[in-house]
Motif scaffolding. Sequence first.
Motif, mmCIF file in Angstrom:
data_model
loop_
_atom_site.group_PDB
_atom_site.id
_atom_site.type_symbol
_atom_site.label_atom_id
_atom_site.label_comp_id
_atom_site.label_asym_id
_atom_site.label_seq_id
_atom_site.Cartn_x
_atom_site.Cartn_y
_atom_site.Cartn_z
ATOM 1 N N SER A 1 8.265 9.947 -5.750
ATOM 2 C CA SER A 1 8.879 11.079 -5.053
ATOM 3 C C SER A 1 9.591 10.611 -3.788
ATOM 4 N N ASP A 2 10.433 11.482 -3.231
ATOM 5 C CA ASP A 2 11.129 11.155 -1.992
ATOM 6 C C ASP A 2 10.162 11.013 -0.828
ATOM 7 N N ASP A 3 8.998 11.615 -0.954
ATOM 8 C CA ASP A 3 8.018 11.580 0.133
ATOM 9 C C ASP A 3 7.029 10.424 0.016
ATOM 10 N N GLU A 4 7.076 9.686 -1.088
ATOM 11 C CA GLU A 4 6.157 8.555 -1.221
ATOM 12 C C GLU A 4 6.460 7.531 -0.139
ATOM 13 N N VAL B 1 0.863 -1.184 0.000
ATOM 14 C CA VAL B 1 0.000 0.000 0.000
ATOM 15 C C VAL B 1 0.896 1.229 0.000
ATOM 16 N N THR B 2 0.623 2.168 -0.906
ATOM 17 C CA THR B 2 1.471 3.346 -1.032
ATOM 18 C C THR B 2 0.653 4.624 -0.865
ATOM 19 N N SER B 3 1.340 5.696 -0.458
ATOM 20 C CA SER B 3 0.711 7.010 -0.372
ATOM 21 C C SER B 3 1.732 8.054 -0.794
ATOM 22 N N GLY B 4 1.236 9.214 -1.203
ATOM 23 C CA GLY B 4 2.128 10.281 -1.649
ATOM 24 C C GLY B 4 2.344 10.245 -3.147
ATOM 25 N N VAL C 1 -0.624 -3.782 -6.031
ATOM 26 C CA VAL C 1 -0.146 -2.485 -5.562
ATOM 27 C C VAL C 1 -1.392 -1.630 -5.343
ATOM 28 N N ALA C 2 -1.557 -1.111 -4.134
ATOM 29 C CA ALA C 2 -2.773 -0.371 -3.770
ATOM 30 C C ALA C 2 -2.411 1.055 -3.388
ATOM 31 N N ARG C 3 -3.245 2.009 -3.824
ATOM 32 C CA ARG C 3 -3.037 3.412 -3.494
ATOM 33 C C ARG C 3 -3.971 3.831 -2.366
ATOM 34 N N ALA C 4 -3.389 4.357 -1.299
ATOM 35 C CA ALA C 4 -4.183 4.776 -0.148
ATOM 36 C C ALA C 4 -4.876 6.104 -0.424
ATOM 37 N N ARG D 1 11.327 5.544 1.227
ATOM 38 C CA ARG D 1 12.411 4.702 0.714
ATOM 39 C C ARG D 1 13.688 4.878 1.527
ATOM 40 N N ALA D 2 13.990 6.110 1.896
ATOM 41 C CA ALA D 2 15.206 6.363 2.677
ATOM 42 C C ALA D 2 15.124 5.682 4.037
ATOM 43 N N GLU D 3 13.963 5.769 4.697
ATOM 44 C CA GLU D 3 13.800 5.122 5.996
ATOM 45 C C GLU D 3 13.917 3.610 5.873
ATOM 46 N N MET D 4 13.316 3.061 4.835
ATOM 47 C CA MET D 4 13.370 1.620 4.635
ATOM 48 C C MET D 4 14.806 1.159 4.416
#
Length: 302
Positions: free
Chosen positions: A173-176, A166-169, A242-245, A265-268
């Motif tokens: 982008s860097d904020d996704e 599940v993705t958001s943003g 792949v699901a969009r929140a 992505r950076a946190e992961m």
Amino acid sequence: MSSPHLRLAQHPHDRVAVHRKDDAWLAERWADDETRVLVVSGTRVRPAGGRIEWVPPSQAPDGLRVLLGERDGRAWFAVVTGPEQAEGDASWLPLRGLLPSLSDDNLAVAPLVLHALGLAEWHFATRFCPRCGGGLEARASGHELVCTRCGKSQFPRSDPAVIMVVTSGEPGSDDERCLLGRQAVWPEGRYSTLAGFCEPGETLEDAVRREVAEETGVLVGEVEYFSSQPWPLPASLMVGFVARATSTEITVDEVEIEDARWFTRAEMREQARAGELVLPGGVSISRSLIEHWYGGELPGQW
């Protein structure tokens, strides 16, 4: 980018279903010493030296003969015996215990092993006719069970389960962010994609939306098919999405999910490198979904 879960399916066999009731053809293949047989005790297999062991028919024990199919110019069978042989012997492993072996030198036989153990699990669990309670007799080289009382046939089943990242943003982008959850029984730091079974009368896409909402309180709009993976543990077909929140506030159910978090992505990447975030194994579709969203390989795994 390749999908790690597809490694388990990259060497499919011809299931030759047309020969499952052909007694002459089956006898001829069984008499051929080039034929290979996997011995299954109940639902367990005993590897030898970290490899899946296949024997010629002359070395196979008595039991239910299951035709798996043909590949590489030879026939492949499984012989399913009672569970007694494996009882008390830790060298006999269930499918989950075999997965590390299947991900290495045994990839070529992985589809055959999944086929064999999927059928073994079905035979182990299906003891009586669900219509009348009568006894069952194996037919079609282990791919059909017929009631000896009412004559109704039973066939192997795969229960569809959805599994989703599940993705958001803004995409890319860097904020996704990506939503992962964990169960209370898992070791500290282990997170995975959300998953759940499809219910009667429900589309797979609606199952994605329902499961995400039930487990985390997050609402989902667009749902896009990704891939699928057979998962006979004991009888699932994992269908990936792949699901969009459309919302981001998390309220976990505290039953199936203990905690859920959004990761950039950076946190992961940073947490996986540090060992603070432990992601699913390389042959699971969950791993493929996560790395598909991330855009590359990630360190560490269960």
